[in-house]
Enzyme design. Structure first.
Site, mmCIF file in Angstrom:
data_model
loop_
_atom_site.group_PDB
_atom_site.id
_atom_site.type_symbol
_atom_site.label_atom_id
_atom_site.label_comp_id
_atom_site.label_asym_id
_atom_site.label_seq_id
_atom_site.Cartn_x
_atom_site.Cartn_y
_atom_site.Cartn_z
ATOM 1 C CG ASN A 48 -1.801 -1.210 1.301
ATOM 2 O OD1 ASN A 48 -2.376 -1.628 0.295
ATOM 3 N ND2 ASN A 48 -1.895 -1.813 2.473
ATOM 4 C CG HIS A 134 -9.973 -2.080 8.047
ATOM 5 N ND1 HIS A 134 -9.429 -2.203 9.296
ATOM 6 C CD2 HIS A 134 -9.061 -2.587 7.187
ATOM 7 C CE1 HIS A 134 -8.227 -2.757 9.195
ATOM 8 N NE2 HIS A 134 -7.978 -3.001 7.931
ATOM 9 C CD GLU A 180 -12.608 0.585 4.556
ATOM 10 O OE1 GLU A 180 -11.951 0.519 3.507
ATOM 11 O OE2 GLU A 180 -12.884 -0.409 5.240
ATOM 12 C CB SER A 184 -9.001 -1.826 2.358
ATOM 13 O OG SER A 184 -9.848 -2.755 3.003
ATOM 14 C CG ASP A 209 -10.435 4.010 7.665
ATOM 15 O OD1 ASP A 209 -9.422 4.613 7.289
ATOM 16 O OD2 ASP A 209 -10.422 2.820 8.047
ATOM 17 C CG HIS A 212 -6.777 1.802 1.245
ATOM 18 N ND1 HIS A 212 -5.602 1.150 0.993
ATOM 19 C CD2 HIS A 212 -7.354 1.162 2.299
ATOM 20 C CE1 HIS A 212 -5.473 0.128 1.827
ATOM 21 N NE2 HIS A 212 -6.524 0.123 2.629
ATOM 22 C CE LYS A 243 -3.346 0.351 4.971
ATOM 23 N NZ LYS A 243 -4.493 0.210 5.855
HETATM 24 C C1 LIG Z 1 -4.896 -0.603 6.917
HETATM 25 C C2 LIG Z 1 -6.224 -0.102 7.315
HETATM 26 C C3 LIG Z 1 -6.480 0.295 8.637
HETATM 27 C C4 LIG Z 1 -5.523 0.039 9.749
HETATM 28 O O1 LIG Z 1 -4.415 0.851 9.694
HETATM 29 P P1 LIG Z 1 -3.052 0.320 10.328
HETATM 30 O O2 LIG Z 1 -2.249 1.544 10.480
HETATM 31 O O3 LIG Z 1 -2.492 -0.653 9.344
HETATM 32 O O4 LIG Z 1 -3.399 -0.317 11.630
HETATM 33 C C5 LIG Z 1 -7.691 0.892 8.893
HETATM 34 N N1 LIG Z 1 -8.623 1.046 7.948
HETATM 35 C C6 LIG Z 1 -8.417 0.648 6.676
HETATM 36 C C7 LIG Z 1 -9.480 0.848 5.670
HETATM 37 C C8 LIG Z 1 -7.226 0.051 6.331
HETATM 38 O O5 LIG Z 1 -7.037 -0.382 5.087
#
Ligand SMILES: *Cc1c(COP(=O)(O)O)cnc(C)c1O
Length: 397
Positions: A48, A134, A180, A184, A209, A212, A243
């Site tokens: 990512n 997620h 989100e 993801s 969130d 991405h 990411k």
């Molecule tokens: C990777 C991810 C997380 C978690 O983040 P980390 O820093 O890896 O713990 C949260 N939400 C989504 C949508 C993700 O892809």
């Protein structure tokens, strides 16, 4: 065997039978898009690090300087003696970047969700989550003790049905919608304007969130919130630093009052050692890079690569997501078959492991292919060719 060991063994046997057994593959990074795996170099299409910032010289320099000046670890939680200049600097930079009054950094995105959601809602409240959100959002919602309701993926009508239900008794129960912006595992985008309008109509709050989307969308690469102009209307913006920003950690961005509240109430923040200085310094450097011509070029290159691969996939008859994102899933379906296809791709020199239940629904196992600005045209062409060969050996029915 002890009773404990035999219980573990039974569980593991069950996982294997279902084709869901997971194990750790040991790889070493080689350049921005390469991995050394089982003694040879493979091209990485599973990460990512969308902009190749994890190995950018400026990011590396900032991280190593932070280690030299501030040490390997923060040594305490933020509320004890763990708040360093590098944390403050990152939080100011994040707030500027996201266009919010303030920001709070957590040691991971998972920890950010786990801290924020149970701080904001509790028993008697309602949290409404997208079906494909997620795991950290789902876990946080469960932990909060609020009533958890799930709306059909990216379906505003279903969200409205639940909002109407949640808001109907009146009273002062809090309603939090959590979703989100870029999903993801599917790479599709949330209908943000509609979700924002709905949560406002029913007096709910929104946690979005942007794991991405941060670094990729919008003129200043802030995320989908910027690209859709919804900035001032979202109560809680979540980002991850591991990411596109190439470091590690999570963040909540919002009003100064929200951040002050989370410092007092987010347990994953309060009871956890502060992120190490190298991590925060690297993330700060990455955010600053995004505002330079180098940053603009990387983002432009990423989207160019995304379009190239989408066109190649479409030409091969593979389904490409309707929305433009660096996540291009190739759905195989059956779990065991996905693993076989993934292994063949690795044997062909491309790291694209299968993603299976419980990360995605049962029967929707897939290769989750991700594109980076650091991939070359030759990388993309070679991937498409290998995929064509591998899938014709084991066609998707
Ligand atoms: C990777 C991810 C997380 C978690 O983040 P980390 O820093 O890896 O713990 C949260 N939400 C989504 C949508 C993700 O892809």
């Amino acid at each position: 065997m002890t009773r404990f060991d035999s219980w573990l063994e039974t569980q593991l046997a069950r996982i294997r039978e279902q084709g869901l057994h997971r194990f750790l593959r040991h790889v070493e990074p080689e350049g921005s898009t390469g991995l050394r795996f089982a003694g040879r170099r493979v091209r990485n299409f599973a990460g990512n690090d969308y902009l190749g910032l994890a190995r950018h010289p400026e990011v590396l320099r900032a991280a190593s300087e932070a280690v030299t000046c501030r040490g390997g670890g923060a040594g305490a939680s933020r509320l004890l003696s763990g708040t360093f200049g590098s944390h403050r600097e990152l939080e100011q930079e994040l707030a500027r970047f996201k266009g919010t009054a303030a920001a709070l950094v957590f040691s991971s995105g998972y920890a950010a969700a786990l801290g924020a959601i149970p701080a904001l809602v509790g028993p008697g409240d309602v949290v409404i989550v997208d079906k494909k959100a997620h795991a950290c959002i789902v876990d946080a919602a469960r932990l909060s003790g609020a009533t958890l309701r799930v709306f059909r993926h990216n379906d505003p009508a279903d969200l409205e049905r639940l909002l109407r239900w949640a808001a109907s008794p009146g009273g002062d129960r809090r309603i939090l919608v959590a979703t989100e912006s870029v999903f993801s595992m599917d790479g599709d985008l949330a209908p943000l304007e509609e979700i924002v309008a709905l949560k406002e109509r029913y007096g709910a709050w929104l946690l979005l969130d942007e794991a991405h989307a941060t670094g990729l969308y919008g003129e200043c690469h802030r995320g989908l919130v910027e690209a859709t102009g919804q900035g001032g209307r979202i109560e809680v913006q979540m980002a991850t630093l591991g990411k596109a920003l190439g470091s590690a950690g999570g963040a909540i961005c919002g009003s100064a009052r929200l951040i002050e509240f989370l410092v007092n109430r987010a347990r994953s923040f309060i009871f956890s050692t502060a992120p190490p200085p190298a991590m925060t310094a690297a993330a700060t450097a990455a955010i600053r890079l995004l505002a330079t011509p180098d940053g603009d070029e990387r983002v432009a290159r990423l989207w160019q690569n995304v379009d190239t691969l989408r066109a190649r996939f479409a030409a091969m008859g593979l389904q490409v997501p309707a929305d433009r994102s660096p996540i291009l899933p190739v759905t195989v379906g059956d779990e065991a078959r996905a693993v076989t296809v993934g292994n063949r791709m690795i044997a062909a020199g491309f790291f694209v492991p299968a993603v299976r239940f419980p990360t995605v629904p049962r029967g929707q196992a897939r290769l989750r292919i991700t594109v980076s600005a650091a991939h070359t045209d030759a990388d993309l062409a070679a991937l498409a060719q290998a995929l064509r060969t591998t899938l014709s050996d084991d066609p998707i029915s």
